[in-house]
Design a protein around this motif. Structure first.
Motif, PDB file in Angstrom:
ATOM      1  N   MET A 127      77.267  70.475  59.387  1.00 58.72           N
ATOM      2  CA  MET A 127      78.233  71.306  58.659  1.00 58.72           C
ATOM      3  C   MET A 127      79.660  71.009  59.096  1.00 58.72           C
ATOM      4  SD  MET A 127      76.301  74.952  58.595  1.00 58.72           S
ATOM      5  CE  MET A 127      77.751  75.837  58.087  1.00 58.72           C
ATOM      6  N   GLN A 128      79.811  70.567  60.314  1.00 54.26           N
ATOM      7  CA  GLN A 128      81.158  70.331  60.831  1.00 54.26           C
ATOM      8  C   GLN A 128      81.555  68.865  60.783  1.00 54.26           C
ATOM      9  OE1 GLN A 128      82.053  73.007  64.397  1.00 54.26           O
ATOM     10  NE2 GLN A 128      79.829  72.803  64.465  1.00 54.26           N
ATOM     11  N   SER A 129      80.734  68.027  60.146  1.00 58.19           N
ATOM     12  CA  SER A 129      81.013  66.594  60.193  1.00 58.19           C
ATOM     13  C   SER A 129      81.891  66.147  59.042  1.00 58.19           C
ATOM     14  CB  SER A 129      79.694  65.812  60.162  1.00 58.19           C
ATOM     15  OG  SER A 129      79.023  66.062  58.947  1.00 58.19           O
ATOM     16  N   ALA A 130      82.291  67.039  58.168  1.00 58.15           N
ATOM     17  CA  ALA A 130      83.130  66.638  57.036  1.00 58.15           C
ATOM     18  C   ALA A 130      84.414  65.986  57.525  1.00 58.15           C
ATOM     19  CB  ALA A 130      83.436  67.858  56.174  1.00 58.15           C
ATOM     20  N   CYS A 131      84.987  66.555  58.565  1.00 57.27           N
ATOM     21  CA  CYS A 131      86.231  66.000  59.102  1.00 57.27           C
ATOM     22  C   CYS A 131      85.989  64.605  59.665  1.00 57.27           C
ATOM     23  CB  CYS A 131      86.766  66.937  60.177  1.00 57.27           C
ATOM     24  SG  CYS A 131      88.307  66.425  60.861  1.00 57.27           S
ATOM     25  N   LEU A 132      84.884  64.463  60.387  1.00 53.29           N
ATOM     26  CA  LEU A 132      84.554  63.162  60.977  1.00 53.29           C
ATOM     27  C   LEU A 132      84.339  62.119  59.883  1.00 53.29           C
ATOM     28  CD1 LEU A 132      83.767  61.520  63.513  1.00 53.29           C
ATOM     29  CD2 LEU A 132      81.433  62.329  63.186  1.00 53.29           C
ATOM     30  N   LEU A 133      83.602  62.502  58.853  1.00 48.95           N
ATOM     31  CA  LEU A 133      83.337  61.577  57.751  1.00 48.95           C
ATOM     32  C   LEU A 133      84.638  61.167  57.074  1.00 48.95           C
ATOM     33  CD1 LEU A 133      81.142  60.231  55.972  1.00 48.95           C
ATOM     34  CD2 LEU A 133      81.251  62.255  54.510  1.00 48.95           C
ATOM     35  N   GLU A 153      86.109  57.354  56.698  1.00 49.69           N
ATOM     36  CA  GLU A 153      86.464  56.725  55.424  1.00 49.69           C
ATOM     37  C   GLU A 153      87.900  56.227  55.454  1.00 49.69           C
ATOM     38  OE1 GLU A 153      85.556  59.364  52.224  1.00 49.69           O
ATOM     39  OE2 GLU A 153      83.412  58.877  52.302  1.00 49.69           O
ATOM     40  N   SER A 154      88.780  57.027  56.020  1.00 49.40           N
ATOM     41  CA  SER A 154      90.170  56.587  56.122  1.00 49.40           C
ATOM     42  C   SER A 154      90.276  55.346  56.998  1.00 49.40           C
ATOM     43  CB  SER A 154      91.028  57.705  56.707  1.00 49.40           C
ATOM     44  OG  SER A 154      90.964  58.849  55.916  1.00 49.40           O
ATOM     45  N   PHE A 155      89.505  55.335  58.074  1.00 50.80           N
ATOM     46  CA  PHE A 155      89.546  54.201  58.996  1.00 50.80           C
ATOM     47  C   PHE A 155      89.057  52.933  58.310  1.00 50.80           C
ATOM     48  CE2 PHE A 155      89.947  52.729  63.303  1.00 50.80           C
ATOM     49  CZ  PHE A 155      89.056  51.678  63.406  1.00 50.80           C
ATOM     50  N   LYS A 156      87.969  53.063  57.546  1.00 45.97           N
ATOM     51  CA  LYS A 156      87.444  51.891  56.842  1.00 45.97           C
ATOM     52  C   LYS A 156      88.451  51.365  55.831  1.00 45.97           C
ATOM     53  CE  LYS A 156      82.441  52.432  57.243  1.00 45.97           C
ATOM     54  NZ  LYS A 156      81.153  52.527  56.511  1.00 45.97           N
ATOM     55  N   ALA A 157      89.122  52.271  55.131  1.00 43.97           N
ATOM     56  CA  ALA A 157      90.098  51.828  54.132  1.00 43.97           C
ATOM     57  C   ALA A 157      91.270  51.120  54.785  1.00 43.97           C
ATOM     58  CB  ALA A 157      90.577  53.025  53.321  1.00 43.97           C
ATOM     59  N   ALA A 158      91.655  51.579  55.967  1.00 46.30           N
ATOM     60  CA  ALA A 158      92.816  50.996  56.632  1.00 46.30           C
ATOM     61  C   ALA A 158      92.465  49.723  57.382  1.00 46.30           C
ATOM     62  CB  ALA A 158      93.424  52.013  57.589  1.00 46.30           C
ATOM     63  N   ASN A 159      91.197  49.554  57.716  1.00 47.81           N
ATOM     64  CA  ASN A 159      90.795  48.405  58.525  1.00 47.81           C
ATOM     65  C   ASN A 159      89.604  47.701  57.870  1.00 47.81           C
ATOM     66  OD1 ASN A 159      92.423  48.877  61.217  1.00 47.81           O
ATOM     67  ND2 ASN A 159      91.556  50.858  60.629  1.00 47.81           N
ATOM     68  N   PRO A 160      89.841  46.923  56.801  1.00 45.26           N
ATOM     69  CA  PRO A 160      88.708  46.224  56.172  1.00 45.26           C
ATOM     70  C   PRO A 160      87.988  45.348  57.182  1.00 45.26           C
ATOM     71  CG  PRO A 160      90.675  46.060  54.811  1.00 45.26           C
ATOM     72  CD  PRO A 160      91.109  46.643  56.128  1.00 45.26           C
ATOM     73  N   GLY A 161      86.671  45.365  57.102  1.00 45.28           N
ATOM     74  CA  GLY A 161      85.861  44.555  57.987  1.00 45.28           C
ATOM     75  C   GLY A 161      85.606  45.181  59.336  1.00 45.28           C
ATOM     76  N   CYS A 162      85.918  46.430  59.500  1.00 44.47           N
ATOM     77  CA  CYS A 162      85.744  47.056  60.809  1.00 44.47           C
ATOM     78  C   CYS A 162      84.296  47.472  61.006  1.00 44.47           C
ATOM     79  CB  CYS A 162      86.649  48.280  60.932  1.00 44.47           C
ATOM     80  SG  CYS A 162      86.281  49.531  59.727  1.00 44.47           S
ATOM     81  N   ASN A 204      71.583  59.298  65.311  1.00 47.54           N
ATOM     82  CA  ASN A 204      72.533  60.337  65.690  1.00 47.54           C
ATOM     83  C   ASN A 204      73.604  60.471  64.622  1.00 47.54           C
ATOM     84  OD1 ASN A 204      75.393  59.448  66.653  1.00 47.54           O
ATOM     85  ND2 ASN A 204      74.044  57.848  67.413  1.00 47.54           N
ATOM     86  N   MET A 205      74.260  61.593  64.639  1.00 46.46           N
ATOM     87  CA  MET A 205      75.142  61.981  63.546  1.00 46.46           C
ATOM     88  C   MET A 205      76.280  61.000  63.342  1.00 46.46           C
ATOM     89  SD  MET A 205      75.266  64.489  61.344  1.00 46.46           S
ATOM     90  CE  MET A 205      74.237  65.654  62.202  1.00 46.46           C
ATOM     91  N   TRP A 206      76.784  60.415  64.414  1.00 44.55           N
ATOM     92  CA  TRP A 206      77.925  59.516  64.292  1.00 44.55           C
ATOM     93  C   TRP A 206      77.548  58.273  63.502  1.00 44.55           C
ATOM     94  CZ3 TRP A 206      82.774  60.371  66.854  1.00 44.55           C
ATOM     95  CH2 TRP A 206      82.825  61.574  67.568  1.00 44.55           C
ATOM     96  N   VAL A 207      76.386  57.689  63.832  1.00 44.61           N
ATOM     97  CA  VAL A 207      75.951  56.493  63.119  1.00 44.61           C
ATOM     98  C   VAL A 207      75.662  56.838  61.666  1.00 44.61           C
ATOM     99  CG1 VAL A 207      74.155  54.731  63.017  1.00 44.61           C
ATOM    100  CG2 VAL A 207      75.048  55.488  65.233  1.00 44.61           C
ATOM    101  N   GLU A 208      75.032  57.974  61.473  1.00 47.77           N
ATOM    102  CA  GLU A 208      74.690  58.399  60.123  1.00 47.77           C
ATOM    103  C   GLU A 208      75.946  58.569  59.277  1.00 47.77           C
ATOM    104  OE1 GLU A 208      72.621  62.310  58.127  1.00 47.77           O
ATOM    105  OE2 GLU A 208      71.941  61.639  60.107  1.00 47.77           O
ATOM    106  N   ALA A 209      76.944  59.196  59.862  1.00 48.29           N
ATOM    107  CA  ALA A 209      78.184  59.394  59.112  1.00 48.29           C
ATOM    108  C   ALA A 209      78.850  58.062  58.807  1.00 48.29           C
ATOM    109  CB  ALA A 209      79.122  60.297  59.899  1.00 48.29           C
ATOM    110  N   TRP A 210      78.798  57.160  59.792  1.00 50.20           N
ATOM    111  CA  TRP A 210      79.441  55.868  59.590  1.00 50.20           C
ATOM    112  C   TRP A 210      78.776  55.112  58.441  1.00 50.20           C
ATOM    113  CZ3 TRP A 210      83.800  53.609  60.848  1.00 50.20           C
ATOM    114  CH2 TRP A 210      83.925  52.226  60.703  1.00 50.20           C
TER     115      TRP A 210
END
Lengths: 202, 969
Positions: free
Chosen positions: B662-668, B672-681, B722-728
């Motif tokens: 429920m609290q992972s919306a911010c992390l997600l 997404e912002s990180f992926k957009a700013a860093n293609p290929g990361c 784990n939640m971090w990998v799942e969100a990624w």
């Protein structure tokens, strides 16, 4: 279910990410250690009832994520806490150095200034210690905190830490008693005029 | 002979108690009490110091005794003194008369300001009183009085007690006492006369001296000198020279428009009438000798201006009507009401709301008809809605409305000073310039009280609600003003106008909930404004994207983007989805390859700044910190709800997992912002930025034997599932501005507006009560700082502390809140009294050139506030005395309507009698006569004799203590 519980106390656990906040909580509530406990996202929550000096208290313990990004979220939950545990990793000096920032954040977001604070130096089971015990003691003395070193892995100091914190909270009735007796304000030092006394001629 | 002696001895040995009378038992009881209190034998004490009866501590103890079925209470009063040093010496002087008799002649405690009446009349430091018990009738008949006095006399003789013993007789309100004091060979009788009228021959000192001499009956010639102490009391009730300066607030000027919104920001203060009702001046002539002073029905030396001692006391009006207290009380009454706004304002509100909606609908329908450019759209929308609101306001001008148009406009202008700017340039509403935070303790008082900063909109609203409640129709006016306020909030939300007077940023949880709600609305407006501004700039970017996309899409697939050319930005986004969904099966592999190439070469978006040191692990390009969405602001009630939801998930592993999700919306969103700013990361790149301690470096030796550093995820990050990998894995490369909103400002704004609209007047005032108390405390501090009253300052600290504890509680008790308001009212009254006294003494003192007089007057006024009676240094000739004299002269002049020529009549002594006196007749006169003469015979021991006389208009009292030698009579 818990009809004889004296009160419910809210306790926070804060500190840098990776210092073992969630492991300490897991050791206290479930008495287990998981070396691969996932990193906390936002806040997590556990409940445990303990007996201190014959009083039973229910603890609602809020575990927080230590990452910088989450620090804009988690302070919202500081409100109403009676006790707080600040955790650092004795094998990583920067987690100790950052404690000052956590205290400032605590002061900003907690609405009561008489909550009980405890400093816990975790991971004392490891060999590569970087923060001496005396440094922790000095920091705690400077900020009027309880202090203990612990290891969530080896169970050292964990039970004692939580019990000491709760005992201290219960010794501060203003923190958890719902109604506080308000003493009237005396506007003058004069005692009320005694019956039979005469103010002037009579 | 033998027979006679036997019966005699037999009768002699028998003691028959069956014949003891009630009287004897009563006497025994009195003796028993005197023994219990250890009052037997001679009393020792240090000589009395000046004023000790007032400054010392008095003690008393009491018991109940009975005479048959009649109940009495017997009470011991004594001045607490340290044990005397000369115990031994006093014991040796067996002939010394009792301590009480020595007190009769002591002149150090004449006319004490506050003392038991027997202390005042007889001057004794220790005594016992027998009074009829509660609900018992008075001792009136002469025989009963004599019986009681006989009992006292016998008890004192039997026990050897030397403390005076008084009996209260007649009705209690008359305070009539008789008593006796016994010593070895000496005795004092205490007698009292109490009449309604003063006999004319005894209305002056000369007549009273005659009574005293006759009572003493001393045969010696010449008579020993009589010591005379006199005290006259003058009462001043008419303050002519210093009329009460406080005027009720003048709101007519406000209605006339002469005063802008300034008056709304001030709470009233002070008393409507003079809180000092009377001033009592006591002129004292201590220790006169008989021949020095003359006072008879034809002439009197007793001019108060010539008296050596002056002392003053003030009597305060009970419960003076104070403005601030009334404001708070009336405001607090609304907190207890239950009506809703609609119930208070009636059906016209519903009708008006309906019309309001129709007006807005019409305005919007008109706007949709013409097809014009966007700027004209914006301007038209604002102007149309604004004119619609104007029409609504004009329509609301009906007799039923509690607030008329002028008052309402003034209030709204005070609440929203930026509205004037609004009309000048609608499209360029400047954000409010926040006043600098003061570091003073007073500014941060809102933290303790859970109120709001004193320069905020909520604070101003609280003051306005308070004011309209008191002056403009009570709860109906409050409901009306609140309705207008909510309309203004909606207007600002719909037109992207930031709310003036709120600090930027998320809601401040240290403030009251209403303040938080308004801050939340401001957050929504800010986000909406930023998004609308961002949309304009991103439109051109979108156009470029479309033009760049066309060549790649040439061929059969090109139809998609071409069709979307005419749609808006949002439609373009949908078109993109459609484009990908149109991929044909036959060319699936080809398209996948093209897509992969596009992704690798796609332009990075949403970059904030380079990280500085880190580079992407795979591509070695610099790592960029992305622009991220800000987390959702929260008010305390929303936080409470969310905490409860999170807590209800329980403590199981499943609950913890759900809580994290429920609290992972911010992390997600951040991923997404990180992926957009860093293609290929990769996730490892993200962790290096987001959670540095989870990036673990270790040294690895490769095949060639060289050591190199390789980074890996920490153990907890490698846990499968784990939640971090799942969100990624879930995150798509999307810049923050195109993501789903973490904070839905549209929904949240509607929630806030709905919350505001639903508030009942009582709920509103309960929200604002901390702000009102905060403003009241600040007002009192401001007023007190001008007066410098230490007792008030300490009282304010106590009130702040107790109010803080009460207001921090989620649901404070009304009783406790009432107590706080009562305490504030009491402080206001004290300040009003101080102001009144300073006006009377300070204003006149200001006329003087000498600064020393001013200082002395200041000290004098401070003493008047703290002490029951204050000595006037210099008596009638000192600075305070001069002011008092002038006050009395003004009052006399007004009372007698004397002409101004009075000044010329002061030339000679004979003329003085014709002029009106500076002082009115004394309200009370007290004359104390003392001497030491042998009584009853010339050869008797010389003993103290004392007579205290009280002469008032409706009362004449003589209290005499007359001592006699009981050895040689």
């Amino acid at each position: 279910m818990d009809d004889d519980v004296l009160t419910t106390l809210k306790i926070l656990i804060i500190g840098e990410s990776g210092v073992g906040k969630s492991s300490l909580l897991l050791r206290f509530t479930d008495d287990t250690f998981d070396p691969e406990l996932a990193a906390t996202i936002g806040v997590d929550f556990k409940v445990k009832t303990i007996a201190i000096d014959g009083n039973r208290a229910k603890l609602a313990i809020w575990d927080t994520a230590g990452q910088e990004r989450f620090r804009t979220l988690t302070p919202s939950y500081y409100r109403g806490a009676q006790g707080v545990i600040l955790v650092y990793d004795v094998t990583k000096r920067d987690t100790f150095t950052k404690l000052e920032n956590w205290l400032n954040e605590l002061e900003t977001y907690c609405t009561r200034n008489d909550l009980v604070k405890m400093l816990v130096g975790n991971k004392i089971d490891k060999d590569n210690r970087e923060v001496d015990r005396n440094e922790g003691l000095k920091f705690a003395r400077k900020h009027s905190m309880l202090f203990i070193e612990a290891s969530a892995k080896t169970r050292d100091g964990v039970q004692c830490a939580f019990e000491e914190l709760v005992e201290k909270i219960l010794q501060t009735p203003g923190l958890w008693e719902s109604s506080i007796q308000n003493h009237g304000v005396q506007l003058s030092d004069n005692e009320p005029q005694r019956q039979g006394a005469c103010g002037g001629y009579c | 002979m033998a027979a006679d002696s036997d019966p005699e001895s037999e009768v002699f040995e028998i003691t028959d108690f069956t014949t003891a009378s009630e009287w004897e038992r009563f006497i025994s009881r009195v003796e028993e009490v005197l023994n219990d209190w250890k009052l037997i034998g001679s009393r020792v004490g240090k000589p009395l110091e000046k004023g000790e009866y007032t400054s010392g501590t008095w003690e008393e103890s009491s018991q109940e005794i009975s005479f048959a079925d009649f109940k009495f209470s017997i009470t011991h009063h004594y001045l607490k003194q340290e044990s005397a040093e000369n115990d031994g010496r006093d014991e040796l002087e067996e002939d010394a008369y009792p301590l009480a008799m020595q007190d009769l002649l002591c002149i150090n405690n004449d006319f004490p300001p506050r003392a038991h009446c027997l202390v005042r009349w007889f001057g004794v430091r220790e005594f016992v009183v027998i009074s009829p018990g509660a609900n018992c009738e008075a001792i009136i008949s002469e025989s009963k009085c004599s019986l009681l006095l006989s009992s006292v006399s016998i008890a004192l003789a039997n026990t050897g007690c030397q403390v005076p013993l008084f009996v209260q007789i007649q009705q209690k309100h008359r305070k009539m006492f008789s008593g006796e004091c016994q010593g070895p060979g000496v005795r004092s009788d205490f007698e009292m006369v109490h009449l309604r009228r003063v006999p004319s021959q005894y209305n002056h000192l000369s007549g009273l001296l005659d009574i005293f001499k006759n009572k003493i009956g001393c045969p010696l010639t010449p008579l020993p000198p009589i010591n005379i102490s006199i005290r006259f009391t003058y009462v001043l009730q008419d303050w002519q020279q210093c009329s009460w300066p406080q005027q009720p607030p003048d709101f007519d000027a406000l209605l006339a428009g002469e005063v802008g919104g300034v008056e709304f920001g001030k709470l009233p203060f002070g008393a409507c009438e003079d809180p000092i009702s009377e001033l009592h001046l006591a002129a004292t002539w201590p220790s006169l000798t008989e021949g020095i002073v003359v006072d008879n029905d034809v002439y009197s030396d007793l001019d108060p201006l010539q008296a050596p001692h002056w002392s003053v006391r003030v009597r305060t009006a009970e419960n003076p009507q104070c403005l601030l207290g009334e404001f708070l009380t009336e405001f607090f009454k609304i907190c207890c009401r239950k009506e809703t706004t609609e119930e208070i304002l009636g059906r016209s509100t519903a009708e008006e709301e309906g019309k309001e909606n129709s007006d807005i609908t019409q305005a919007l329908s008109k706007l949709t008809e013409p097809s014009t450019a966007v700027p004209i759209h914006k301007l038209s929308v604002s102007s149309m809605v604004h004119s619609a609101r104007k029409r609504i306001r004009r329509h609301r001008r009906v007799p039923e409305s509690p607030l008329n148009n002028d008052v309402l406009n003034s209030i709204l202008l005070y609440l929203f000073p930026d509205a004037a700017l609004d009309k000048a340039d609608v499209s360029e509403v400047r954000p409010p310039q926040q006043s600098p935070d003061r570091q003073s303790e007073d500014y941060h008082l809102y933290n303790q009280l859970k109120s709001c900063p004193s320069d905020s909109l909520t604070h101003r609203l609280a003051l306005c609600i308070c004011m309209v409640n008191f002056h403009h129709g009570g709860v109906r006016a409050v409901a009306h003003l609140w309705q207008e306020f909510v309309l203004e909030m909606r207007y600002r939300w719909e037109n992207n106008c930031l709310i003036y007077g709120l600090a930027s940023g998320p809601p401040d949880l240290r403030c009251c909930l209403l303040h938080q709600k308004l801050q939340m609305l401001n957050c929504c407006i800010e986000r909406k404004k930023a998004r609308d501004d961002g949309k304009k700039s991103s439109s051109s970017d979108g156009a470029r994207d479309r033009s760049r996309g066309a060549p790649e899409g040439a061929g059969p697939e090109g139809a998609g983007p071409a069709e979307a050319a005419g749609k808006s930005w949002d439609s373009w986004s949908d078109s993109e989805d459609e484009f990908f969904e149109c991929v044909s099966d036959t060319e699936e592999m080809k398209e996948d390859k093209e897509e992969a190439e596009n992704r690798s070469r796609s332009k990075p978006e949403g970059r904030l700044q380079p990280h500085g040191t880190h580079t992407l692990l795979n591509t070695q390009e610099p790592l960029y910190i992305p622009i991220t969405q800000e987390p959702a602001p929260m008010t305390e009630d929303l936080l409470e709800e969310q905490s409860e939801v999170l807590a209800k998930l329980g403590t199981s592993a499943e609950g913890a997992h759900l809580r994290a999700r429920m609290q992972s919306a911010c992390l997600l969103s951040d991923m997404e912002s990180f992926k957009a700013a860093n293609p290929g990361c990769t996730l490892l790149d993200f962790v290096r930025w987001y959670s540095p301690r989870d990036y673990v470096e270790e040294q690895v030796t490769d095949a060639d034997g060289r050591v190199e550093v390789r980074g890996e995820l920490s153990a907890r990050m490698k846990i499968p599932g784990n939640m971090w990998v799942e969100a990624w894995e879930t995150a798509r490369a999307t810049p923050a501005r195109r993501q789903k909103r973490l904070f839905d400002d549209t929904k949240e704004a509607e929630k806030v507006l709905h919350y505001l609209a639903l508030q009942k007047p009582s709920e509103l005032t309960r929200h604002l009560l901390p702000c009102v108390l905060h403003a009241a405390l600040l007002k009192i501090k401001e007023e007190e700082s001008a007066e410098d009253l230490p007792s008030v300052r300490s009282s304010l600290q106590q009130i702040s502390s107790s109010a803080s504890k009460i207001l921090r509680h989620p649901n404070p008790e009304f009783k406790k809140l009432e107590d706080v308001i009562s305490q504030l009212m009491a402080v206001e009254a004290v300040i009003a009294r101080a102001r009144s006294l300073k006006a009377k003494f300070g204003v006149c003192g200001g006329e003087r050139e000498r600064e020393e007089d001013g200082d002395e007057l200041e000290r004098f006024v401070s003493s008047l506030l703290e002490e029951p009676e204050v000595c006037v240094s210099g008596a009638g000739r000192g600075p305070a005395g001069n002011v008092i004299h002038k006050l009395f002269v003004s009052s006399q002049r007004a009372a007698l309507l004397a002409p101004m020529e009075e000044e010329t009549l002061r030339s000679g002594g004979s003329d003085d009698r014709k002029a009106f006196p500076d002082f009115p007749p004394p309200a009370g006169r007290e004359i104390l006569l003392r001497t030491c003469v042998p009584r009853p015979a010339p050869y008797s021991k010389a003993l103290p004799q004392r007579l205290f006389c009280v002469l008032m208009r409706d009362e004449f009292r003589l209290a005499g203590a007359f001592s006699s030698d009981t050895s040689f009579f």
